[in-house]
Structure formats: C-alpha cells, structure tokens
Write a protein that holds these residues in place. Structure first.
Motif, mmCIF file in Angstrom:
data_model
loop_
_atom_site.group_PDB
_atom_site.id
_atom_site.type_symbol
_atom_site.label_atom_id
_atom_site.label_comp_id
_atom_site.label_asym_id
_atom_site.label_seq_id
_atom_site.Cartn_x
_atom_site.Cartn_y
_atom_site.Cartn_z
ATOM 1 N N UNK A 137 57.207 -71.122 -78.385
ATOM 2 C CA UNK A 137 56.360 -71.374 -78.843
ATOM 3 C C UNK A 137 55.615 -70.306 -80.120
ATOM 4 N N UNK A 138 56.355 -68.606 -80.181
ATOM 5 C CA UNK A 138 55.737 -68.211 -80.738
ATOM 6 C C UNK A 138 56.997 -68.200 -81.783
ATOM 7 N N UNK A 139 58.148 -68.578 -81.610
ATOM 8 C CA UNK A 139 59.005 -68.604 -82.499
ATOM 9 C C UNK A 139 58.742 -70.021 -83.205
ATOM 10 N N UNK A 140 58.316 -71.154 -83.277
ATOM 11 C CA UNK A 140 57.957 -72.084 -83.717
ATOM 12 C C UNK A 140 56.978 -71.881 -84.423
ATOM 13 N N UNK A 152 51.260 -73.930 -67.898
ATOM 14 C CA UNK A 152 51.746 -72.678 -67.614
ATOM 15 C C UNK A 152 53.303 -72.775 -67.558
ATOM 16 N N UNK A 153 54.047 -71.818 -69.385
ATOM 17 C CA UNK A 153 54.678 -71.618 -70.009
ATOM 18 C C UNK A 153 55.456 -70.230 -68.720
ATOM 19 N N UNK A 154 57.009 -70.106 -68.755
ATOM 20 C CA UNK A 154 57.997 -69.831 -68.381
ATOM 21 C C UNK A 154 58.293 -68.995 -69.800
ATOM 22 N N UNK A 168 42.913 -70.923 -87.725
ATOM 23 C CA UNK A 168 42.005 -71.880 -88.259
ATOM 24 C C UNK A 168 42.542 -72.812 -87.735
ATOM 25 N N UNK A 169 43.897 -73.544 -87.776
ATOM 26 C CA UNK A 169 44.166 -74.534 -87.320
ATOM 27 C C UNK A 169 43.690 -74.663 -85.732
ATOM 28 N N UNK A 170 42.992 -76.045 -84.981
ATOM 29 C CA UNK A 170 42.954 -76.242 -83.804
ATOM 30 C C UNK A 170 43.797 -76.822 -82.849
ATOM 31 N N UNK A 171 44.879 -77.474 -84.163
ATOM 32 C CA UNK A 171 45.983 -77.750 -82.940
ATOM 33 C C UNK A 171 47.457 -77.163 -83.457
ATOM 34 N N UNK A 172 46.730 -75.909 -83.630
ATOM 35 C CA UNK A 172 47.740 -75.217 -83.132
ATOM 36 C C UNK A 172 47.744 -74.409 -81.714
ATOM 37 N N UNK A 173 49.481 -73.703 -81.757
ATOM 38 C CA UNK A 173 49.959 -73.862 -80.482
ATOM 39 C C UNK A 173 49.549 -72.092 -79.506
ATOM 40 N N UNK A 174 48.940 -71.813 -78.377
ATOM 41 C CA UNK A 174 48.238 -70.685 -77.939
ATOM 42 C C UNK A 174 48.946 -70.067 -77.043
ATOM 43 N N UNK A 175 49.674 -68.992 -76.167
ATOM 44 C CA UNK A 175 50.400 -68.767 -75.418
ATOM 45 C C UNK A 175 49.253 -67.518 -75.311
#
Length: 158
Positions: free
Chosen positions: A41-44, A32-34, A83-90
């Motif tokens: 996360x999006x900025x990175x 859970x993110x604030x 495609x990258x399964x290590x990508x961060x998703x929010x």
C-alpha cells in the motif's frame, strides 16, 4: 395506523434497501493488513500513519510514517492526511493490544476516507521483524609509526 398503511411503509422500506444493496452501496470498512500488504500500500502511494502519541512516535516509528495521534481533533486529520478521500491509509500503533490504530482509522472513515486499513501488529512487531543492527566494527588501529634509526651523523660541531 391501519394495516394497509403499515404494510405499505414496510414494503417501501424493503424496496429502498434492496435498491441500495443492488447498487452496491455499502459503507466503507476498516481492513486488517499484514506487513506485506502494508508495504504494498505504501509502495503504491498510500499513507502510513502512526496513531500513537507524539511521545511514542518520537521514541521510534516505522520509517516513512506520519504521526497523527488517535486523540487528534478532526482539523489535525484534515491537515495531515491527503486531500483525496480515495487515498489509501494504513494506521498502526504500538502492538496488537493497542486500540489507537482502530480509533484513528474510524476517525478517517468519519471524515470520508474510503480505503482505510490497520496494521494491527503495530510498531513492536515491525521492529522485531527488522534485522538486528550489527555492532560497529572496532576501529582499526593506526599503523605503528616506523621506528626511526638512530642518527648516524655526529651532532653538529663535533
């Protein structure tokens, strides 16, 4: 089953689970993110996903997000997500009462994504946190045309 065989099987299962835990093998979970964590996360390079219906997304969404409704088929997730399964998703949805973000996040885990988070407060909380849009300033009135003095020359022919 003999007692020896039952003990042997139990010992093997215990040893195997100890090895897996000892190697750090844990299943990815949803975090859970604030808002600050979501922005970071999006900025990175992370991807912000609106899990609401297309209709909800079109009524208003967080800028930069993509729409993948939680009811989508796996093929839609595969098409729209990195495609990258290590990508961060929010994932987010309408509000903390909405479960679409969690459903979408679970679908991403099922597809093998390992960095999956939910911004649970959702669109309504984000919208409420934004500065109120200022009312447009009234249009400046055009300056009055200067009055033209009456002609001092007599009309032609007089």
């Amino acid at each position: 089953m003999s007692l020896f065989r039952a003990i042997s099987i139990s010992a093997f299962a215990l040893a195997a689970s100890t090895l897996l835990v000892g190697c750090g093998a844990t299943a990815p979970t949803i975090v859970n993110y604030d808002w600050a964590q979501t922005e970071s996360a999006v900025g990175n390079g992370g991807t912000l996903i609106d899990a609401r219906s297309t209709k909800g997304y079109e009524k208003g969404s967080i800028p930069g997000s993509i729409n993948v409704p939680c009811t989508s088929e796996d093929s839609v997730y595969a098409e729209k997500l990195p495609e990258d399964r290590g990508a961060e998703l929010v994932f987010y949805c309408g509000s903390s009462k909405c479960s679409a973000s969690t459903k979408g996040a679970n679908a991403a885990l099922k597809l093998g994504f390992t960095k999956v988070a939910v911004y649970k407060p959702g669109y309504k909380a984000w919208k409420a946190s934004q500065p109120a849009a200022e009312a447009p300033a009234p249009a400046a009135e055009a300056p009055a045309a200067p009055e033209t003095p009456a002609a001092t020359e007599p009309p032609a022919g007089e």
